[in-house]
Design an enzyme around this catalytic site. Sequence first.
Site, PDB file in Angstrom:
ATOM      1  CD  GLU A 105      36.511 -17.718 -43.549  1.00  0.00           C
ATOM      2  OE1 GLU A 105      35.687 -17.794 -42.634  1.00  0.00           O
ATOM      3  OE2 GLU A 105      36.426 -18.378 -44.615  1.00  0.00           O
ATOM      4  CB  CYS A 106      43.041 -19.876 -43.613  1.00  0.00           C
ATOM      5  SG  CYS A 106      44.372 -21.061 -43.276  1.00  0.00           S
ATOM      6  N   GLY A 107      44.161 -18.457 -45.817  1.00  0.00           N
ATOM      7  CA  GLY A 107      44.896 -17.925 -46.952  1.00  0.00           C
ATOM      8  C   GLY A 107      44.629 -16.450 -47.156  1.00  0.00           C
ATOM      9  CG  MET A 156      48.506 -17.151 -44.789  1.00  0.00           C
ATOM     10  SD  MET A 156      48.334 -18.824 -45.479  1.00  0.00           S
ATOM     11  CE  MET A 156      49.861 -18.964 -46.406  1.00  0.00           C
ATOM     12  CB  THR A 189      40.105 -15.515 -38.675  1.00  0.00           C
ATOM     13  OG1 THR A 189      39.396 -16.090 -39.791  1.00  0.00           O
ATOM     14  CG2 THR A 189      39.367 -14.283 -38.192  1.00  0.00           C
TER      15      THR A 189
END
Length: 439
Positions: free
Chosen positions: A316-318, A321, A417
């Site tokens: 999720e997010c980080g 990344m 995501t």
Amino acid sequence: MEGFVLAGTSSGVGKTVATLATLTALEDAGYQPQPAKAGPDFIDPSHHEALVDTPSRTLDPWLAGEDGMRRTYWRGTGDICVVEGVMGLYDGTKTSTAAVAEGLDLPVVLVVDAKAGMESVAATALGFAQYADRIGVDIEVAGILAQRAHGGRHADGIRDALPEDLTYFGRIPPMSDLEIPDRHLGLHMGSEAGLDRDALSTAAETIDIERLVETARAPPEVATTERNTGDSPADRRVAVAQDSAFCFIYPSVLERLRSEASVEPFSPVAGDSVPDADAIYLPGGYPELHGESLETGGTLDEIAVRAADGVPVYGECGGLMALSESLTTTDGDTYEMAGVLPADIEMQDRYQALDHVELEARADTVAATSGAHRRGHEFHYSAATLGSDASFAFDMVRGDGIDGEHDGLTEYSTIGTYCHCHGESGAFDRLLAVPSKDI
């Protein structure tokens, strides 16, 4: 468990400091407080937990639904719950502090900046109390906590100006020690820059804590949802990244994972080996602050091997990344990431998305079955440049996602995501329940 909401007149009014001072006052008076936060924030709750050593509950009707929000509240422990609001009391309509207070039937204590006012502070509080009737919101504004208020004539003037049906619950004195440093995404995390306990105890002395306790009440209870598959938690293991780069984890998510599996924490920043597990979860956080450690530590390489072997990986997010090909900071430094998902991530000078979101699954993945909807929240400063072979798991019903129309990059049994999901969202159920070969 009884509780109350500390709501602000606006963002920046000092809700977090008021909440920390109130939690301190409760502890100093012999209570065991349960902190909570209205809305999807990760950072303010980290300060709550750092202070009282109790995970802060995330209360958000969009993320969890009304019943899920109530279940989240009732999973808390302690004598009394202190809910820190989000933004101003009425900001955000369906996801506002007022919506949380109404959904839980908790009284509201208004945090008002009293730095340069007395009678006007009372007028502000009266207006906020009456506005609820104007817009048809069923909440009780019980009184105020005056932020940045001096004692003596200043405090007396505020107290005397309040109408009888609004209680003066005390004040937070102006103190330089009660300031939390900030950066992109908000304040520093509680583990990095917690407020001085002695300063909070000084502020707590000017709060009428017993009157606050008398005002608190308990929300209606709701039936719990039994979702265990029947297997014992020991039958499944989930490896969860937990360190300063991956620190945005709702307590409800860990509770959901623990209901079905043994949770095995590990630190990619420290270069930990990935625990032997049936699935891997990479939450959000600050990978951009730890690019060199993530590139050289070896953990992301190991995750890439597990992903290629078909182990379900949810980022999720980080986490998205970290699963990408590369990460470039605002200083122009580029670091290799896990290389599982076909995207290069670059940090920007201003935020790229900030909103509650809704996603519709395009196909079966580790996060949802085809056609299922997921609600969550996105807030990030990064942007993704996608490879030509990028494949998405979700269409955006609301929000920006990765490219404005989609979220959830997929490869193997891995998904990444920008959307953060709550434990009550259903997003983690399939990760736990479905073997990788069936996804």
